[in-house]
Design an enzyme around this catalytic site. Structure first.
Site, PDB file in Angstrom:
ATOM      1  N   ASN A  84       1.592  -2.170 -14.097  1.00  0.00           N
ATOM      2  CA  ASN A  84       1.728  -1.660 -15.520  1.00  0.00           C
ATOM      3  C   ASN A  84       2.640  -0.679 -15.729  1.00  0.00           C
ATOM      4  O   ASN A  84       3.408  -0.628 -16.516  1.00  0.00           O
ATOM      5  CB  ASN A  84       0.247  -1.237 -16.094  1.00  0.00           C
ATOM      6  CG  ASN A  84      -0.444  -2.470 -16.123  1.00  0.00           C
ATOM      7  OD1 ASN A  84      -0.085  -3.487 -16.206  1.00  0.00           O
ATOM      8  ND2 ASN A  84      -2.063  -2.023 -15.913  1.00  0.00           N
ATOM      9  N   TYR A 107      -7.432   1.763   0.402  1.00  0.00           N
ATOM     10  CA  TYR A 107      -6.396   2.940  -0.447  1.00  0.00           C
ATOM     11  C   TYR A 107      -4.941   2.478   0.448  1.00  0.00           C
ATOM     12  O   TYR A 107      -4.330   2.331  -0.160  1.00  0.00           O
ATOM     13  CB  TYR A 107      -6.805   4.345   0.179  1.00  0.00           C
ATOM     14  CG  TYR A 107      -5.911   5.272  -0.058  1.00  0.00           C
ATOM     15  CD1 TYR A 107      -5.740   5.637  -1.498  1.00  0.00           C
ATOM     16  CD2 TYR A 107      -5.264   6.224   0.869  1.00  0.00           C
ATOM     17  CE1 TYR A 107      -5.143   6.833  -1.844  1.00  0.00           C
ATOM     18  CE2 TYR A 107      -4.302   7.240   0.591  1.00  0.00           C
ATOM     19  CZ  TYR A 107      -4.282   7.395  -0.895  1.00  0.00           C
ATOM     20  OH  TYR A 107      -3.353   8.323  -1.233  1.00  0.00           O
TER      21      TYR A 107
END
Ligand code: UDP
Length: 314
Positions: free
Chosen positions: A100, A146
């Site tokens: 995004n 992560y």
């Protein structure tokens, strides 16, 4: 003067970045859903005409009206206990959130900069770590949420650069500490300082011989700005190369805080890297950057910040 969107701008690093950008006259639009970020980190900027805060999860579609010169994607849980507690959100913000933010940068013709991490090197077998080392990561271990999210974020950033010609920069951040860290974020510097100040036992995980290299936040953010302003894509390591064992860190914390807390030994977390030290030759040569504040002084400043919060409130 530029107009800059920063995701994760209410976080520890993001909020210091907002401050430095505004200080130099840039306009900042800060997007943060406050999962691990804190309003306290940015509320001094409320009312400043150069600052806008939008409470938003950047893993969902994002849009910012008006011109944008740069998009800095800093949003992500970063402390191991935080990302272990929110593994799916961590993967989403590293993947969907990065997509995004890249889309926003692309549509605005803006530069895109991503906060990556020394965790892309995993439990490194090359020491110190140079940027051309591909890493040693367990994709299915608990830290994978992560590490792999950040590795994906680097890959998609490079794909936008190669396919769309997007102007990009990738910074690999090593352990950073300083004011605005949450006293209970579970990381080693915050744990040790809080424990020492409160007279609690210092929790050493494993035998304490594992190493980390700690950079003071002011130095780190100066490195981010040097990269933002440079014509370099990276990835580039920004960290302090002075390496310490956790036992050495504990001794220094006890000394700085004048504490007599005892050391206790607890289990080493799964896949905890044994060593970590940035090779910063590239940052020195290409950005003219190197850290200036060494660990003792940085710990003193961070301890002073914790004391200002009130030791009983930590
Ligand atoms: N650690 C420790 N005691 C603590 C917290 C962490 O000994 O109370 C160790 C941890 O096992 C790791 C190192 O300190 O080896 C750094 O951990 P941190 O969570 O700060 O960040 P990491 O570098 O692992 O992402």
């Amino acid at each position: 003067m530029a107009r800059i969107v920063i995701t994760g701008g209410a976080g520890f690093l993001g909020s210091h970045l907002c401050d430095r950008l505004i200080e130099r006259g840039d306009e900042v639009v800060c997007l943060d859903n406050l999962i691990t970020g804190q309003v306290e980190n940015i509320e001094h900027l409320f009312g400043n005409p150069l600052f806008t805060f939008v409470n938003q999860d950047v893993s969902n579609h994002i849009w910012v009206p008006g011109d944008v010169d740069a998009v800095l994607h800093w949003a992500s849980p970063a402390s191991p206990p935080d990302y272990l507690e929110a593994p799916i959100q961590t993967l989403k913000v590293g993947s969907l959130g990065t997509h995004n933010a890249l889309g926003l940068a692309h549509s605005k013709g803006a530069k895109f900069m991503i906060s990556s991490t020394s965790e892309v090197y995993g439990d490194p077998q090359v020491h110190p770590q140079t940027e051309d080392y591909w890493g040693h990561v367990n994709p299915v271990g608990p830290r994978g949420c992560y590490d792999e999210a950040k590795r994906f974020s680097e890959a998609i950033t490079m794909a936008y650069h190669r396919y769309h010609g997007l102007d990009i920069a990738i910074v690999r951040i090593f352990n950073t500490y300083g004011p605005r860290m949450k006293p209970r974020d579970g990381r080693v510097v915050t744990n040790f300082l809080r424990q020492a100040l409160q007279g609690e036992p210092i929790t050493i995980y494993g035998d304490g011989k594992q190493t980390r290299s700690f950079c003071y936040v002011e130095d780190e953010v100066r490195g981010f700005l040097a990269l933002l302003d440079a014509d370099e894509t990276g990835p580039i390591n920004i960290g302090n190369p002075n390496e310490f064992t956790m036992l050495e860190l504990a001794e220094l914390v006890l000394d700085v805080t004048n504490s007599s807390s005892e050391l206790v030994f607890e289990d080493l977390p799964v896949d905890d890297p044994m060593q970590r030290q940035p090779d910063i030759t590239m940052a020195r040569e290409r950005l003219g950057w190197e850290p200036e504040i060494q660990l003792r002084e940085g710990l003193q400043r961070t301890a002073a910040y914790f004391e200002s919060l009130g030791i009983d409130n930590l």
